[in-house]
Motif scaffolding. Structure first.
Motif, PDB file in Angstrom:
ATOM      1  N   ALA A   1       0.806  -1.087   0.120  1.00  0.00           N
ATOM      2  CA  ALA A   1       0.035   0.133   0.095  1.00  0.00           C
ATOM      3  C   ALA A   1       1.065   1.318   0.092  1.00  0.00           C
ATOM      4  N   ALA A   2       1.873   1.230   0.645  1.00  0.00           N
ATOM      5  CA  ALA A   2       2.880   2.430   0.832  1.00  0.00           C
ATOM      6  C   ALA A   2       3.440   2.656  -0.526  1.00  0.00           C
ATOM      7  N   ALA A   3       3.853   1.360  -1.119  1.00  0.00           N
ATOM      8  CA  ALA A   3       4.756   1.486  -2.194  1.00  0.00           C
ATOM      9  C   ALA A   3       3.946   2.070  -3.609  1.00  0.00           C
ATOM     10  N   ALA A   4       2.829   1.694  -3.393  1.00  0.00           N
ATOM     11  CA  ALA A   4       1.669   2.402  -4.555  1.00  0.00           C
ATOM     12  C   ALA A   4       1.841   3.662  -4.343  1.00  0.00           C
ATOM     13  N   GLU A   5       1.953   4.640  -3.088  1.00  0.00           N
ATOM     14  CA  GLU A   5       2.134   5.902  -3.289  1.00  0.00           C
ATOM     15  C   GLU A   5       3.561   6.453  -3.217  1.00  0.00           C
ATOM     16  N   THR A   6       4.481   5.835  -3.003  1.00  0.00           N
ATOM     17  CA  THR A   6       5.796   6.098  -3.043  1.00  0.00           C
ATOM     18  C   THR A   6       6.470   6.168  -4.377  1.00  0.00           C
ATOM     19  N   LEU A   7       6.433   4.700  -4.888  1.00  0.00           N
ATOM     20  CA  LEU A   7       7.228   4.699  -6.024  1.00  0.00           C
ATOM     21  C   LEU A   7       6.944   5.438  -7.267  1.00  0.00           C
ATOM     22  N   PRO A   8       5.666   5.518  -7.562  1.00  0.00           N
ATOM     23  CA  PRO A   8       5.282   6.459  -8.606  1.00  0.00           C
ATOM     24  C   PRO A   8       5.825   7.791  -8.719  1.00  0.00           C
ATOM     25  N   ARG A   9       5.990   8.288  -7.174  1.00  0.00           N
ATOM     26  CA  ARG A   9       6.553   9.700  -6.973  1.00  0.00           C
ATOM     27  C   ARG A   9       8.170   9.703  -6.965  1.00  0.00           C
TER      28      ARG A   9
ATOM     29  N   ARG B   1      -1.242   8.080   4.796  1.00  0.00           N
ATOM     30  CA  ARG B   1      -2.713   8.014   4.743  1.00  0.00           C
ATOM     31  C   ARG B   1      -3.283   6.584   4.228  1.00  0.00           C
ATOM     32  N   ALA B   2      -2.599   5.725   3.328  1.00  0.00           N
ATOM     33  CA  ALA B   2      -2.935   4.652   2.979  1.00  0.00           C
ATOM     34  C   ALA B   2      -2.556   3.411   4.376  1.00  0.00           C
ATOM     35  N   ILE B   3      -1.451   3.809   4.901  1.00  0.00           N
ATOM     36  CA  ILE B   3      -0.907   2.849   5.886  1.00  0.00           C
ATOM     37  C   ILE B   3      -1.884   2.989   7.132  1.00  0.00           C
ATOM     38  N   ARG B   4      -2.461   4.095   7.305  1.00  0.00           N
ATOM     39  CA  ARG B   4      -3.456   4.407   8.698  1.00  0.00           C
ATOM     40  C   ARG B   4      -4.807   3.637   8.248  1.00  0.00           C
TER      41      ARG B   4
ATOM     42  N   PRO C   1       6.348   7.369   7.157  1.00  0.00           N
ATOM     43  CA  PRO C   1       5.896   6.765   5.693  1.00  0.00           C
ATOM     44  C   PRO C   1       7.300   6.820   4.771  1.00  0.00           C
ATOM     45  N   ILE C   2       8.099   7.660   4.862  1.00  0.00           N
ATOM     46  CA  ILE C   2       9.519   7.773   4.271  1.00  0.00           C
ATOM     47  C   ILE C   2      10.522   8.392   5.103  1.00  0.00           C
ATOM     48  N   ASP C   3      11.164   7.326   5.864  1.00  0.00           N
ATOM     49  CA  ASP C   3      12.418   7.524   6.636  1.00  0.00           C
ATOM     50  C   ASP C   3      13.451   7.898   5.772  1.00  0.00           C
ATOM     51  N   GLY C   4      14.045   9.136   5.423  1.00  0.00           N
ATOM     52  CA  GLY C   4      15.190   9.234   4.663  1.00  0.00           C
ATOM     53  C   GLY C   4      14.540  10.204   3.524  1.00  0.00           C
TER      54      GLY C   4
END
Length: 257
Positions: free
Chosen positions: A14-22, A49-52, A84-87
């Motif tokens: 779920a997190a990757a669906a939001e982070t990878l495209p960006r 938001r997706a993780i929560r 959600p993004i450490d780093g």
């Protein structure tokens, strides 16, 4: 309580669906801290938001503490802690050493956690069955190195510049005692302690969401995580992780001067 591997994977996906495209997309970056640079991106906010949403659906009676969207029900016995993004600095620089951190505390103790790096396809996680890795090379159980001597140790810190005043002098002396010192990589360095590739991480000024997920991953792999003074790491602060109890004691003594 035990957290299933399947749920860890669902959070990671779920997190990757939001982070990878960006990632590497040159998206907008907002500075959260006047007089300094504490970046946040749309990827940070949407991933949290997706993780929560997943946690609330699966465990509606649990509390949540997140870096971007605050806290809810954190007086409950079980509390999830999310970065959600450490780093984010690495993320906006196109470097694949950031990660999604999600940890679970029970009565204040970190009992389960995961670190996902979707660009490299890696998942590090810990639950009741131990500390595990999934990714290139195939799944395996994690185990720290057996290093006990500072002179044979590999040390990571985000940057020595985070050590201020006399603490910087002590850190500089500490660094002369190890075999190899490297900088950067945020949560990835802690994951490498659990994976048996790095021996020590010393990072001052961490927040709970920077470390809670990583504590069980390292501890269940055989390592030790505390503050520089030897106290619990769940509330953040100046954090020291080491591959063995002996190495941790030596590193703690060196950092204290």
């Amino acid at each position: 309580m035990d957290i299933s591997t399947d749920f860890m994977r669902r959070i990671a996906h779920a997190a990757a669906a939001e982070t990878l495209p960006r990632f590497r997309s040159q998206g907008a970056v907002v500075n959260k801290e006047a007089g300094s640079f504490d970046p946040v991106t749309e990827a940070d906010r949407e991933a949290e938001r997706a993780i929560r949403a997943l946690i609330s659906a699966e465990y509606p009676d649990h509390g949540i503490l997140g870096e971007e969207h605050g806290s809810q029900n954190i007086t409950n016995r079980h509390v999830w802690v999310i970065d959600p993004i450490d780093g984010t600095r690495a993320f906006i620089s196109g470097l694949p050493v950031w990660g999604t951190l999600v940890g679970l505390t029970a009565d204040g103790d970190a009992v389960a956690g995961m670190m996902s790096q979707p660009f490299t396809g890696e998942l590090f996680y810990a639950n009741a069955s131990g500390s595990h890795y999934e990714g290139p090379g195939g799944p395996r159980k994690l185990s720290t190195r057996k290093t006990t001597d500072l002179a044979q140790a590999t040390l990571f810190t985000t940057t020595p510049a985070l050590f201020k005043g006399e603490a910087r002098n002590r850190y500089d002396q500490f660094e002369t005692k190890v075999q190899l010192a490297r900088y950067g990589t945020d949560c990835y360095a802690f994951a490498m302690v659990a994976a048996g590739c790095v021996d020590i991480v010393a990072d001052p000024g961490l927040k709970p969401y920077d470390i809670v997920a990583l504590i069980p991953i390292i501890e269940k792999a055989g390592g030790v995580v505390t503050t520089f003074e030897g106290g619990p790491a769940e509330k953040g602060g100046d954090i020291l992780a080491a591959a063995t109890p002996e190495l941790h004691a030596a590193a703690m003594a060196a950092l204290r001067g």
